[in-house]
Scaffold this motif. Structure first.
Motif, PDB file in Angstrom:
ATOM      1  N   TYR A   1       0.943  -1.120   0.029  1.00  0.00           N
ATOM      2  CA  TYR A   1       0.076  -0.003  -0.092  1.00  0.00           C
ATOM      3  C   TYR A   1       0.677   1.340   0.035  1.00  0.00           C
ATOM      4  O   TYR A   1       0.728   2.240  -0.645  1.00  0.00           O
ATOM      5  N   HIS A   2       1.886   1.189   0.714  1.00  0.00           N
ATOM      6  CA  HIS A   2       2.609   2.429   1.040  1.00  0.00           C
ATOM      7  C   HIS A   2       3.988   2.351   0.204  1.00  0.00           C
ATOM      8  O   HIS A   2       5.040   1.953   0.949  1.00  0.00           O
ATOM      9  N   CYS A   3       3.636   2.378  -1.075  1.00  0.00           N
ATOM     10  CA  CYS A   3       4.941   2.372  -1.967  1.00  0.00           C
ATOM     11  C   CYS A   3       4.907   3.190  -3.069  1.00  0.00           C
ATOM     12  O   CYS A   3       3.847   3.720  -3.698  1.00  0.00           O
ATOM     13  N   ALA A   4       6.067   3.656  -3.819  1.00  0.00           N
ATOM     14  CA  ALA A   4       5.985   4.667  -4.845  1.00  0.00           C
ATOM     15  C   ALA A   4       5.352   4.185  -5.995  1.00  0.00           C
ATOM     16  O   ALA A   4       4.486   5.117  -6.515  1.00  0.00           O
ATOM     17  N   PRO A   5       5.277   3.025  -6.360  1.00  0.00           N
ATOM     18  CA  PRO A   5       4.516   2.626  -7.575  1.00  0.00           C
ATOM     19  C   PRO A   5       3.067   2.713  -7.711  1.00  0.00           C
ATOM     20  O   PRO A   5       2.441   3.268  -8.414  1.00  0.00           O
TER      21      PRO A   5
END
Length: 210
Positions: A77-81
């Motif tokens: 959920y908490h990722c750049a992509p």
């Protein structure tokens, strides 16, 4: 689940008789041939999961103009992509995605030579810009919460209770965070995703007010 908790530990009669918004979820598991279909938990799957209900909402309620997303702080959920894809998702479903919040409390890692308490102080400074002298810290009380990672490893997070000495002291967030709010315990508990975290908040409130 109920959105607003009445108290930390609830009997069944309290749970089903309480006021508040009820949230309902349906999970479908598909079987192909003799094997269950595999689904890897990554940002692409999360994007598809976000897209499907957004399209359904727009189809049923044409007047919807914006939505707010909230999730925990898992890597998928908490990722750049995923975050970079939110703009395109908003265009595809024709709904403005105004905010994407992560409701999990801040955590960090213990560096070599540090105690757990020292690491908590360092992480608070690095992620929120708050120094120990800004806080009244209750070292005598702490909470240890365990959870399983995707690789089935058990991790522990230790929390200490602290109060701001001056509520006007500015909070300076690191690049890992998007926003923060000062909330009462009821509203903070409603946002918290996990029951362990909710319980910690209510116990902290009780400890301060005793």
């Amino acid at each position: 689940m109920k959105y607003l908790p009445r108290r930390f530990r609830e009997a069944q009669q309290d749970w089903f008789g309480k006021k508040g918004i009820s949230w309902h979820m349906t999970v479908a598991v598909m079987k192909s041939s003799s094997e269950l279909e595999q689904c890897i938990q990554n940002w692409w799957r999360v994007l598809l999961v976000l897209e499907a209900p957004s399209l359904e909402l727009k189809a049923r309620h044409l007047n919807i103009e914006k939505i707010y997303l909230r999730s925990d702080n898992a890597g998928c959920y908490h990722c750049a992509p995923l975050i970079l894809s939110i703009t395109d998702l908003s265009k595809d479903v024709n709904i403005s995605i105004s905010r994407y919040d992560f409701s999990e409390a801040q955590t960090g890692h213990v560096d070599p030579g540090e105690t757990i308490y020292d690491a908590a102080l360092r992480e608070t400074t690095e992620e929120a810009g708050l120094l120990p002298e800004h806080l009244n810290i209750y070292k005598e009380i702490s909470w240890t919460i365990q959870y399983q990672t995707k690789k089935a490893k058990t991790k522990e997070v230790v929390y200490w209770l602290a109060q701001m000495k001056d509520c006007c002291t500015p909070v300076v967030l690191s690049s890992e965070h998007q926003a923060y709010k000062w909330l009462g315990v009821a509203k903070a508990s409603a946002i918290a995703k996990y029951r362990d975290t909710q319980g910690m908040l209510w116990e902290a409130e009780e400890y301060i007010n005793k």
